[in-house]
Design an enzyme around this catalytic site. Structure first.
Site, PDB file in Angstrom:
ATOM      1  N   GLY A 123      -3.505   4.980  -5.207  1.00  0.00           N
ATOM      2  CA  GLY A 123      -2.661   5.659  -4.232  1.00  0.00           C
ATOM      3  C   GLY A 123      -3.391   6.041  -2.955  1.00  0.00           C
ATOM      4  N   ASP A 246       9.354  -7.237   0.072  1.00  0.00           N
ATOM      5  CA  ASP A 246       9.187  -5.777   0.171  1.00  0.00           C
ATOM      6  C   ASP A 246       8.550  -5.390   1.503  1.00  0.00           C
ATOM      7  OD1 ASP A 246       6.989  -7.181  -1.260  1.00  0.00           O
ATOM      8  OD2 ASP A 246       5.973  -5.269  -1.065  1.00  0.00           O
ATOM      9  N   ASN A 247       8.078  -6.365   2.249  1.00  0.00           N
ATOM     10  CA  ASN A 247       7.498  -6.072   3.560  1.00  0.00           C
ATOM     11  C   ASN A 247       8.417  -6.517   4.696  1.00  0.00           C
ATOM     12  OD1 ASN A 247       5.278  -5.000   2.280  1.00  0.00           O
ATOM     13  ND2 ASN A 247       4.082  -6.881   2.398  1.00  0.00           N
ATOM     14  N   ASP A 256       4.074  -2.907   7.428  1.00  0.00           N
ATOM     15  CA  ASP A 256       3.031  -3.219   6.442  1.00  0.00           C
ATOM     16  C   ASP A 256       1.999  -4.205   6.966  1.00  0.00           C
ATOM     17  OD1 ASP A 256       3.926  -1.350   4.738  1.00  0.00           O
ATOM     18  OD2 ASP A 256       4.691  -2.700   3.211  1.00  0.00           O
TER      19      ASP A 256
HETATM   20  P1  AMP Z   1       1.571  -4.155   0.105  1.00  0.00           P
HETATM   21  O1  AMP Z   1       0.639  -5.255  -0.189  1.00  0.00           O
HETATM   22  O2  AMP Z   1       1.028  -3.149   1.058  1.00  0.00           O
HETATM   23  O3  AMP Z   1       2.922  -4.593   0.510  1.00  0.00           O
HETATM   24  O4  AMP Z   1       1.741  -3.352  -1.281  1.00  0.00           O
HETATM   25  C1  AMP Z   1       2.390  -3.913  -2.394  1.00  0.00           C
HETATM   26  C2  AMP Z   1       2.614  -2.857  -3.455  1.00  0.00           C
HETATM   27  O5  AMP Z   1       1.373  -2.389  -4.002  1.00  0.00           O
HETATM   28  C3  AMP Z   1       3.345  -1.624  -2.960  1.00  0.00           C
HETATM   29  O6  AMP Z   1       4.257  -1.221  -3.947  1.00  0.00           O
HETATM   30  C4  AMP Z   1       2.229  -0.616  -2.769  1.00  0.00           C
HETATM   31  O7  AMP Z   1       2.697   0.693  -2.850  1.00  0.00           O
HETATM   32  C5  AMP Z   1       1.281  -0.968  -3.910  1.00  0.00           C
HETATM   33  N1  AMP Z   1      -0.099  -0.565  -3.602  1.00  0.00           N
HETATM   34  C6  AMP Z   1      -0.903  -1.100  -2.681  1.00  0.00           C
HETATM   35  N2  AMP Z   1      -2.093  -0.456  -2.631  1.00  0.00           N
HETATM   36  C7  AMP Z   1      -2.035   0.523  -3.552  1.00  0.00           C
HETATM   37  C8  AMP Z   1      -2.954   1.550  -3.986  1.00  0.00           C
HETATM   38  N3  AMP Z   1      -4.149   1.697  -3.431  1.00  0.00           N
HETATM   39  N4  AMP Z   1      -2.529   2.374  -4.957  1.00  0.00           N
HETATM   40  C9  AMP Z   1      -1.307   2.241  -5.498  1.00  0.00           C
HETATM   41  N5  AMP Z   1      -0.412   1.316  -5.146  1.00  0.00           N
HETATM   42  C10 AMP Z   1      -0.758   0.452  -4.177  1.00  0.00           C
HETATM   43 MG    MG Z   2       4.204  -3.345   1.393  1.00  0.00          MG
END
Ligand code: AMP
Ligand code: MG
Length: 458
Positions: A123, A246-247, A256
């Site tokens: 997180g 999701d982005n 993102d």
């Molecule tokens: P993203 O690649 O930024 O689109 O993230 C994809 C998913 O992974 C999303 O649901 C984020 O909330 C989750 N995520 C990415 N980095 C972390 C992290 N450091 N801790 C928890 N969840 C993460």
């Molecule tokens: Mg994302």
């Protein structure tokens, strides 16, 4: 003096299954890196008496304003083509919405600690991606391309553990028209939760597309926004890097910033993300992938229409118009870069120039910002372009001289990792004025400075 933010958070009026209330993890020694005072003023925040220490406490999540009900949103998404039924804000927390002079926006902390959606992650964020998103989103804004915005960046004082070792932890405060994504619709569609899909659709129409009278119109408007956005990305050589559903934000802002980049040397197949081994999100695939992502939104929306066969036919008819729409938006984005009005001849000129640039390995940004110098490199093309009677003032004011080049971002991040934020601040100033000559930031990377991939680095 503590800041009072006039939150008015409508998302919380949706049922509980849309989000989870969360608390930020405390930061042991919050320290302000950057605060976007212009944006704060634009949002109508009363910051006159706010000290850096106050800002650091608020925007690290330490000092949650008393009227805020922090929450994380749930969503799903296709990641590199594979469906994940439950993602959600895993390292982000909404403080709430404000309805200010610039309209209704979400204020979200990114990197503020675990949520029920964190799965295997901590997180947290380290300072690298926080500074990259800050620089990238400020640059996008200066280039007049719709984007989420950075309000603040704060060091937490707590190290985070990543592949590279222990790194300084940080939190980015992000402002967005909303955080509703294609993946938000997919989350409820995958569960056949038609009631939630109806509520989400109504909410989205009311908040972002008040002129839409039904889901088909909503879809058409989202498609138009996405086509315009992605064509604009392409016109500045931007590669998002992770165009997972999701982005893809429904309101049509760039969201993102992960392993994204502005290209130096132009090649249509350029990929930056270390995890994109198939080139799914390569520069020139961004139009077709947007089409694919929109098809996932249409598939979700079909469920809320009474006659499924008719709904499929209607959505398909709209979706089938995407390639032509995108071509059109592409032509509109590239024509002023040549100082010309959009036309078939202009499009051909633009495509021919890009083909020559790819062949010669030309720098994308600098080629367009010095188009009059193409005479030496591409004399035949230059003669055709001149014969079309371009408006010099138009292409000069359209083509930026300064984009956030990957090697400069990496240098700023490297320095920040060692506690020196001067290169970051200097670069921030440079990218906020993309049309002002600035030799240090206009240079393509030297061989030793080249960065071939950017990492998720979450
Ligand atoms: P993203 O690649 O930024 O689109 O993230 C994809 C998913 O992974 C999303 O649901 C984020 O909330 C989750 N995520 C990415 N980095 C972390 C992290 N450091 N801790 C928890 N969840 C993460
Ligand atoms: Mg994302």
């Amino acid at each position: 003096m503590p800041l009072t933010i006039p939150f008015d958070t409508t998302y919380l009026s949706l049922p509980d299954r849309f989000y989870s209330e969360v608390a930020a993890a405390p930061a042991s020694a919050p320290q302000l890196i950057a605060f976007n005072r212009d944006l704060a003023t634009e949002l109508g925040l009363d910051i006159a008496d706010m000290s850096d220490a106050d800002a650091a406490n608020i925007f690290s999540g330490n000092d949650v304003p008393s009227n805020a009900v922090p929450f994380a949103q749930v969503y799903a998404g296709h990641q590199f083509g594979g469906f994940s039924p439950r993602l959600g804000d895993g390292r982000a927390m909404h403080l709430g919405e404000i309805d200010g002079p610039a309209g209704r926006v979400d204020i979200q902390l990114k990197g503020s600690g675990p949520t029920p959606y964190s799965r295997n992650g901590d997180g947290r964020a380290w300072v690298g991606p926080v500074l990259r998103e800050y620089l990238m989103s400020c640059a996008m804004q200066a280039l007049d391309i719709p984007t989420t915005k950075a309000l603040a960046a704060v060091l937490t004082g707590d190290p985070v553990l990543r592949e590279q070792g222990r790194l300084p932890g940080a939190v980015l405060t992000r402002v967005a028209a909303s955080h509703i994504r294609v993946g938000t619709f997919q989350y409820f569609a995958a569960q056949r939760d038609v009631e939630a899909l109806h509520l989400l659709t109504d909410y989205t129409i009311q908040r972002h597309y008040p002129d839409a009278t039904d889901p088909l119109q909503l879809f058409e408007m989202v498609m138009q926004k996405q086509a315009t956005l992605v064509a604009k990305w392409m016109s500045v050589g931007f590669i998002h890097g992770v165009m997972n559903t999701d982005n893809v934000q429904i309101a049509g802002e760039t969201i993102d910033y992960g392993p994204c980049a502005f290209m130096d040397v132009y090649h249509p197949d350029t990929v930056f993300s270390s995890i994109d081994r198939q080139g799914r999100y390569a520069y020139s695939n961004q139009g077709p992938i947007t089409h694919w992502n929109l098809a996932q939104l249409a598939t979700s929306l079909v469920q809320i229409l009474p006659d499924t066969d008719k709904a499929i036919a209607d959505f398909t008819a709209i979706l089938d118009r995407f390639p032509a729409l995108f071509e059109d938006e592409w032509a509109k984005a590239f024509a002023p870069k040549l100082g010309l009005a959009p036309s078939d001849e202009t499009t051909l000129l633009a495509k021919d120039l890009l083909a020559l640039m790819a062949e010669k390995g030309a720098d994308f940004t600098n080629t367009f910002s010095t188009l009059d110098e193409t005479q030496t490199l591409y004399p035949d093309w230059h003669a055709r372009w001149r014969a079309a009677a371009p408006d010099d003032a138009l292409w000069q004011k359209t083509n930026p001289q300064i984009i956030p080049r990957t090697h400069k971002i990496e240098q700023a991040i490297q320095a920040a990792t060692h506690g020196d934020f001067d290169p970051f601040h200097e670069m921030l100033d440079a990218v906020k004025s993309p049309f002002t000559p600035n030799a240090a930031y206009a240079q393509p990377p030297k061989e030793a400075e080249k960065v071939h991939q950017t990492f998720c680095g979450t």
